[in-house]
Design an enzyme around this catalytic site. Structure first.
Site, PDB file in Angstrom:
ATOM      1  N   PHE A 115     128.596 -20.818   0.655  1.00 22.14           N
ATOM      2  CA  PHE A 115     128.068 -21.995   1.352  1.00 22.14           C
ATOM      3  C   PHE A 115     129.055 -22.617   2.325  1.00 22.14           C
ATOM      4  CE2 PHE A 115     130.395 -24.278  -1.982  1.00 22.14           C
ATOM      5  CZ  PHE A 115     130.907 -25.351  -1.265  1.00 22.14           C
ATOM      6  N   LYS A 123     121.738 -12.296   3.839  1.00 18.35           N
ATOM      7  CA  LYS A 123     121.173 -13.309   2.940  1.00 18.35           C
ATOM      8  C   LYS A 123     122.100 -14.524   2.976  1.00 18.35           C
ATOM      9  CE  LYS A 123     122.022 -14.761  -0.872  1.00 18.35           C
ATOM     10  NZ  LYS A 123     122.004 -16.222  -0.671  1.00 18.35           N
ATOM     11  N   GLU A 170     122.025 -20.112  -0.084  1.00 15.89           N
ATOM     12  CA  GLU A 170     120.830 -20.952  -0.252  1.00 15.89           C
ATOM     13  C   GLU A 170     121.152 -22.432  -0.067  1.00 15.89           C
ATOM     14  OE1 GLU A 170     122.460 -19.276  -2.432  1.00 15.89           O
ATOM     15  OE2 GLU A 170     122.492 -20.189  -4.431  1.00 15.89           O
ATOM     16  N   ARG A 171     122.468 -22.774  -0.116  1.00 13.90           N
ATOM     17  CA  ARG A 171     122.809 -24.191   0.081  1.00 13.90           C
ATOM     18  C   ARG A 171     123.038 -24.513   1.552  1.00 13.90           C
ATOM     19  NH1 ARG A 171     127.059 -25.163  -4.732  1.00 13.90           N
ATOM     20  NH2 ARG A 171     127.539 -22.967  -4.394  1.00 13.90           N
ATOM     21  N   SER A 183     132.401 -16.867  -5.067  1.00 13.59           N
ATOM     22  CA  SER A 183     133.305 -17.183  -6.183  1.00 13.59           C
ATOM     23  C   SER A 183     133.750 -15.898  -6.883  1.00 13.59           C
ATOM     24  CB  SER A 183     132.588 -18.101  -7.161  1.00 13.59           C
ATOM     25  OG  SER A 183     131.396 -17.484  -7.580  1.00 13.59           O
ATOM     26  N   CYS A 227     138.471 -21.458   0.889  1.00 11.79           N
ATOM     27  CA  CYS A 227     139.180 -20.509   0.027  1.00 11.79           C
ATOM     28  C   CYS A 227     140.647 -20.422   0.414  1.00 11.79           C
ATOM     29  CB  CYS A 227     138.535 -19.136   0.096  1.00 11.79           C
ATOM     30  SG  CYS A 227     138.794 -18.379   1.691  1.00 11.79           S
ATOM     31  N   GLU A 268     140.211 -22.748 -10.110  1.00 14.14           N
ATOM     32  CA  GLU A 268     139.794 -23.180  -8.772  1.00 14.14           C
ATOM     33  C   GLU A 268     138.936 -24.436  -8.910  1.00 14.14           C
ATOM     34  OE1 GLU A 268     137.000 -20.677  -6.491  1.00 14.14           O
ATOM     35  OE2 GLU A 268     138.114 -21.252  -4.697  1.00 14.14           O
TER      36      GLU A 268
END
Ligand code: NAD
Length: 477
Positions: free
Chosen positions: A148, A172, A175-176, A225, A280, A378
């Site tokens: 995201f 793809k 979704e957020r 993640s 990240c 994290e």
């Protein structure tokens, strides 16, 4: 509800399709809905990509590159629009969004070098009268699954290099934050790429699993993640696919006693609190060596408490909201856990949680150790942990104890310390006197250890190697 792109068609989701809301994280308002596609929608997108593959893979390189230049020019024309889409549904400040869009466009710039990048090599007279030539071929239909936190940049890490190499693609988006990928696909079609070269299928975990299992997909690029990266790597490999899976991070910033605080303090703030810590490459633990703690703690505390938190589209704002209320609460719970485990809270950003939207201000915990959850895991939010080390060796050992190895950076005026750090720290992206050691598009984004599963990293020549397979032709006449 936003739509999938299958070939040339923006498909209305089936009546009974489930969906998720997309928020403006600065206000908490729902601004759109994203459909959760199932195996059928994935199959339709893969078919469209597979049907286009033969013609596209035989399209002349110069024609593919000409279209890529047009796409680049669309992105430049829409630069501000793309940045505001990022801010609107991700929350980061407009300046951060502009930085993201620029880094993404640089991969398109790199992809425009395909006539050089796609060259093979040749050796005549490898034995008497025999020549050998190496050619690069596309691998087929590739899929991309971004996270995201960079809704424009990370899709651009993936499909431009794949398609310029002659592959077709199914993206793809997260979704957020699916609106970045959506707009990129519109601009891609407007640039003149044939329908079916890039397809979009929206959804979440089940959609990804359908992509992982689909026999029509040859290669998968994933960023997200660490646990999901491991799952994607394992499942994609089990289904015989090429895979590059970039995972999470726990980045250390080592501050030596000789570091210039005027350089180190603003850099640590930028590293830890830029993008609200949802990066990240964010610095998560500042390891103060010897007396460095005395030099940096007060300035860090003062500057962090003065940072302006607010909606990313407001002038002067330095820290935007987090992506969702649940994520913000999870980050806040880490702060509680840190205090319960013995860390000292020296800046508390939790007062920002009372405003509308998903805010949490810059937070600093001191005297953190790697035994504490905040020192080990994290967090992915604006929380900086400060730990102490007596020597450079101890600081490197702290960084290397993490199972993740994305980035590590050191602040020092000593060439010797910088060199030791470069040689011994187990992080694939290493910085010396820089807050964020981000490789440009022509170098690989090269996380190590649990931050990366695979062999070939994204972008740079690794990206070209990932999206091509080599054929060696042996000739005697
Ligand atoms: P995430 O792992 O939750 O999601 C990433 C993608 O995987 C999304 O598209 C999501 O739909 C899909 N997904 C989620 N759960 C899944 C499951 N169980 N099975 C299959 N697919 C699944 O990550 P996120 O929260 O979107 O992004 C933040 C994470 O990404 C952080 O850990 C961050 O460090 C990492 N990240 C890494 C890099 C890197 O280059 N190493 C870059 C950016 C972000």
């Amino acid at each position: 509800m936003i739509r999938n792109l299958v070939g040339s068609e923006w498909r209305v989701p089936p009546e009974d399709a489930s969906s998720l809301p997309i928020f403006n994280p600065a206000t908490g308002e729902v601004i759109e809905h994203v459909p959760l596609s199932g195996a059928r929608e994935v199959d339709a997108a893969v078919h469209a990509a597979a049907e286009t593959f033969e013609g596209w893979s035989r399209t002349a390189v110069m024609d593919r590159v000409r279209l890529m230049f047009r796409f680049k020019s669309q992105l430049e024309d829409r630069f501000e629009e793309l940045a505001s889409i990022v801010t609107r549904h991700h929350g980061k400040t407009l300046d951060e969004a502009r930085g993201e869009v620029r880094r993404g466009i640089e991969v398109v710039d790199f992809a425009c070098g395909a006539p050089t990048l796609l060259q093979g090599r040749t050796l005549r007279d490898v034995s008497a009268g025999v020549d050998q030539d190496l050619y690069r071929f596309p691998v087929g239909v590739c899929a991309g699954v971004p996270p995201f936190n960079f809704p424009v940049m990370i899709p651009l890490w993936m499909f431009p290099l794949a398609v310029v190499a002659g592959n077709t693609f199914v993206l793809k988006p997260s979704e957020r934050t699916p609106l970045g990928g959506q707009r990129l696909a519109e601009l891609f079609l407007e640039a003149g790429f044939p329908p079916g070269v890039l397809n979009i299928v929206h959804g979440a975990a089940d959609t990804v699993d359908a992509l992982l299992e689909h026999p029509g997909i040859s290669a998968i690029s994933f960023v997200g993640s660490a646990p999901v990266a491991r799952h994607v790597y394992t499942a994609a490999a089990a289904h015989g696919k090429r895979v590059q899976a970039l995972g999470g991070a726990k980045n250390h910033i080592v501050v030596m006693p000789d570091a210039d605080p005027e350089l180190a303090v603003p850099a640590i703030l930028n590293s830890a609190f830029g993008n609200a810590g949802e990066r990240c490459l964010s610095g998560s633990v500042a390891v103060a060596v010897g007396p460095a703690a005395d030099a940096i703690l007060d300035p860090l505390r003062d500057a962090a408490s003065r940072m302006i938190v607010g909606p990313g589209d407001q002038q002067g704002v330095q820290v935007g909201p987090l992506i969702r209320a649940e994520h913000r609460d999870r980050v806040a719970a880490y702060v509680d856990k840190g205090v319960a485990e013995g860390a000292e809270l020296i800046v508390d950003g939790r007062q920002e949680m009372s405003r509308p939207g998903f805010f949490l201000g810059p937070t600093i915990l001191d005297r953190v150790t790697s035994r504490m959850a905040v020192g080990r895991e994290e967090i992915f939010g604006p929380v900086l942990s400060v730990s102490r080390a007596a020597t450079l060796d101890e600081a490197i050992a702290q960084a290397n104890a993490s199972p993740l190895g994305n980035m590590a950076t050191i602040f020092t005026q000593s060439g010797r310390a910088g060199r030791e750090f470069r040689e011994r720290v187990d992080a694939g992206m290493t910085g010396i006197n820089v807050p964020i050691a981000q490789p440009f598009a022509f170098f690989p984004f090269s996380g190590w250890k649990g931050s990366f599963f695979g062999d070939l990293h994204v972008h740079g020549t690794d990206g070209i190697d990932f999206y091509t397979r080599k054929k060696v032709v042996v000739t005697r006449w």
